[in-house]
Write a protein that holds these residues in place. Structure first.
Motif, short mmCIF file in Angstrom:
data_model
loop_
_atom_site.label_atom_id
_atom_site.label_comp_id
_atom_site.label_asym_id
_atom_site.label_seq_id
_atom_site.Cartn_x
_atom_site.Cartn_y
_atom_site.Cartn_z
N ASN A 1 48.47 29.52 57.90
CA ASN A 1 47.42 29.25 59.05
C ASN A 1 47.76 29.87 60.55
O ASN A 1 47.18 29.79 61.45
CB ASN A 1 47.12 27.74 59.32
N ALA A 2 48.97 30.52 60.61
CA ALA A 2 49.43 31.18 61.91
C ALA A 2 49.09 32.44 62.19
O ALA A 2 49.08 32.87 63.31
CB ALA A 2 50.77 30.89 61.90
N ILE A 3 48.39 33.25 61.20
CA ILE A 3 47.47 34.48 61.27
C ILE A 3 46.30 34.46 61.35
O ILE A 3 45.69 33.56 60.93
CB ILE A 3 48.36 35.48 60.18
N SER A 4 45.67 35.55 61.73
CA SER A 4 44.19 35.64 62.05
C SER A 4 43.40 35.92 60.73
O SER A 4 44.45 36.15 59.51
CB SER A 4 44.05 37.02 63.02
N TRP A 5 42.36 35.47 60.61
CA TRP A 5 41.32 35.78 59.46
C TRP A 5 41.51 37.15 58.96
O TRP A 5 41.64 37.29 57.67
CB TRP A 5 40.06 35.47 59.45
N ASN A 6 41.56 38.27 59.75
CA ASN A 6 41.60 39.63 59.12
C ASN A 6 42.82 39.88 58.44
O ASN A 6 42.94 40.54 57.51
CB ASN A 6 41.21 40.42 60.48
N GLU A 7 44.08 39.54 58.98
CA GLU A 7 45.31 39.65 58.43
C GLU A 7 45.25 39.01 57.21
O GLU A 7 45.94 39.57 56.00
CB GLU A 7 46.32 38.99 59.41
N LYS A 8 44.82 37.63 57.13
CA LYS A 8 44.88 36.90 55.81
C LYS A 8 44.09 37.51 54.70
O LYS A 8 44.52 37.73 53.75
CB LYS A 8 44.39 35.56 56.09
N PHE A 9 42.79 38.14 55.02
CA PHE A 9 42.22 38.74 54.05
C PHE A 9 42.51 39.95 53.65
O PHE A 9 42.59 40.58 52.38
CB PHE A 9 40.81 38.95 54.75
N LYS A 10 43.43 40.75 54.50
CA LYS A 10 44.07 42.07 54.07
C LYS A 10 45.09 41.67 52.92
O LYS A 10 45.30 42.42 52.01
CB LYS A 10 44.77 42.69 55.14
N LEU A 11 45.85 40.68 53.37
CA LEU A 11 46.85 40.25 52.43
C LEU A 11 46.35 39.71 51.03
O LEU A 11 46.98 40.00 49.93
CB LEU A 11 47.86 39.17 52.94
N ASP A 12 45.30 38.90 50.87
CA ASP A 12 44.71 38.52 49.92
C ASP A 12 44.30 39.62 48.85
O ASP A 12 44.44 39.64 47.84
CB ASP A 12 43.38 37.56 50.12
N VAL A 13 43.55 40.56 49.91
CA VAL A 13 42.97 41.83 48.86
C VAL A 13 43.97 42.52 48.34
O VAL A 13 44.15 43.02 46.96
CB VAL A 13 42.09 42.65 49.87
N TRP A 14 45.17 42.73 48.88
CA TRP A 14 46.39 43.64 48.53
C TRP A 14 47.05 42.92 47.40
O TRP A 14 47.32 43.53 46.35
CB TRP A 14 47.51 43.46 49.68
N TYR A 15 47.20 41.48 47.42
CA TYR A 15 47.79 40.70 46.11
C TYR A 15 46.76 40.97 44.91
O TYR A 15 47.14 41.06 43.82
CB TYR A 15 47.81 39.29 46.48
N ALA A 16 45.39 40.76 45.22
CA ALA A 16 44.33 41.05 44.14
C ALA A 16 44.47 42.44 43.39
O ALA A 16 44.40 42.47 42.40
CB ALA A 16 43.07 40.70 44.50
N GLU A 17 45.02 43.42 44.21
CA GLU A 17 45.04 44.84 43.55
C GLU A 17 46.60 44.93 43.12
O GLU A 17 46.57 46.11 42.75
CB GLU A 17 44.58 45.61 44.80
N ASN A 18 47.47 44.02 43.48
CA ASN A 18 48.87 44.43 43.13
C ASN A 18 49.42 43.27 42.21
O ASN A 18 50.82 43.25 42.29
CB ASN A 18 49.65 44.74 44.22
#
Length: 207
Positions: free
Chosen positions: A149-166
């Motif tokens: 919860n300490a990072i922004s929504w945009n940062e969080k979504f980028k990390l989520d998408v990266w995980y989904a693809e890797n």
């Protein structure tokens, strides 16, 4: 790692959830009783519809960390005022997430994956952010071990998408180890301005 993503990951999730639910049943019972009294009649469990894989809606379960106290107009008080000392403790230790083992057992969720967010956020995602729903949501995930919860929504979504693809077994094992470290150190529980994460309001400021 396609075989892991499409087959073995679900096998590991089911077996792990079943074993943990059995082993932790005394703790689950104790927490249920404790929260029943701490939440001033609001109950020990919280359930809410969330979007899962392919944006299919399911009901997520957590231990309830807040009361249902309202103001004179019948509106719920702010989260910070309803969050009890017991609720703050189970959040910091991530004990509030334990009922989600049932969601993992059912196949709604995985142990590792993007966190399942609110249904009302779905229309607010851009095309790239929708990719986070290509996999089952998780109890913990790549965004959780990289700021929670300490990072922004945009940062969080980028990390989520990266995980989904890797997705891979080594990556999931790394996330498990980092999650254990986060629980011990108790990092990233709150955002910079709130006891919880501020609501997602869309991408207007990023267009």
């Amino acid at each position: 790692m396609r075989l892991y993503r499409d087959c073995f990951k679900r096998v590991f999730d089911f077996a792990g959830a079943l074993i943990l639910l059995v082993l932790l049943s005394p703790l689950l019972l104790a927490l249920t009783i404790w929260l029943h009294f701490a939440n001033k009649g609001a109950g020990a469990f919280f359930s809410q519809e969330r979007p899962g894989k392919d944006e299919k809606i399911f009901k997520l379960y957590k231990f309830k960390s807040m009361t249902d106290e309202r103001d004179s107009d019948g509106n719920l008080l702010p989260d910070a005022r309803r969050l009890t000392p017991v609720g703050r403790f189970i959040r910091k230790t991530s004990l509030d997430e334990l009922p989600q083992f049932w969601n993992v057992l059912r196949g709604d969720m995985s142990f590792i994956g993007p966190r399942p967010l609110l249904v009302q956020y779905l229309p607010l995602y851009d095309h790239e952010q929708h990719k986070r729903h290509r996999v089952r949501p998780g109890i913990t995930g790549w965004a959780q071990v990289n700021g929670r919860n300490a990072i922004s929504w945009n940062e969080k979504f980028k990390l989520d998408v990266w995980y989904a693809e890797n997705i891979s077994l080594p990556l999931d094992l790394k996330i498990v180890l980092l999650t254990l470290k986060k629980i011990i150190v108790r990092e990233g529980i709150s955002s910079a301005t709130s006891d919880t994460m501020e609501p997602f309001t869309g991408n207007q400021n990023n267009r």
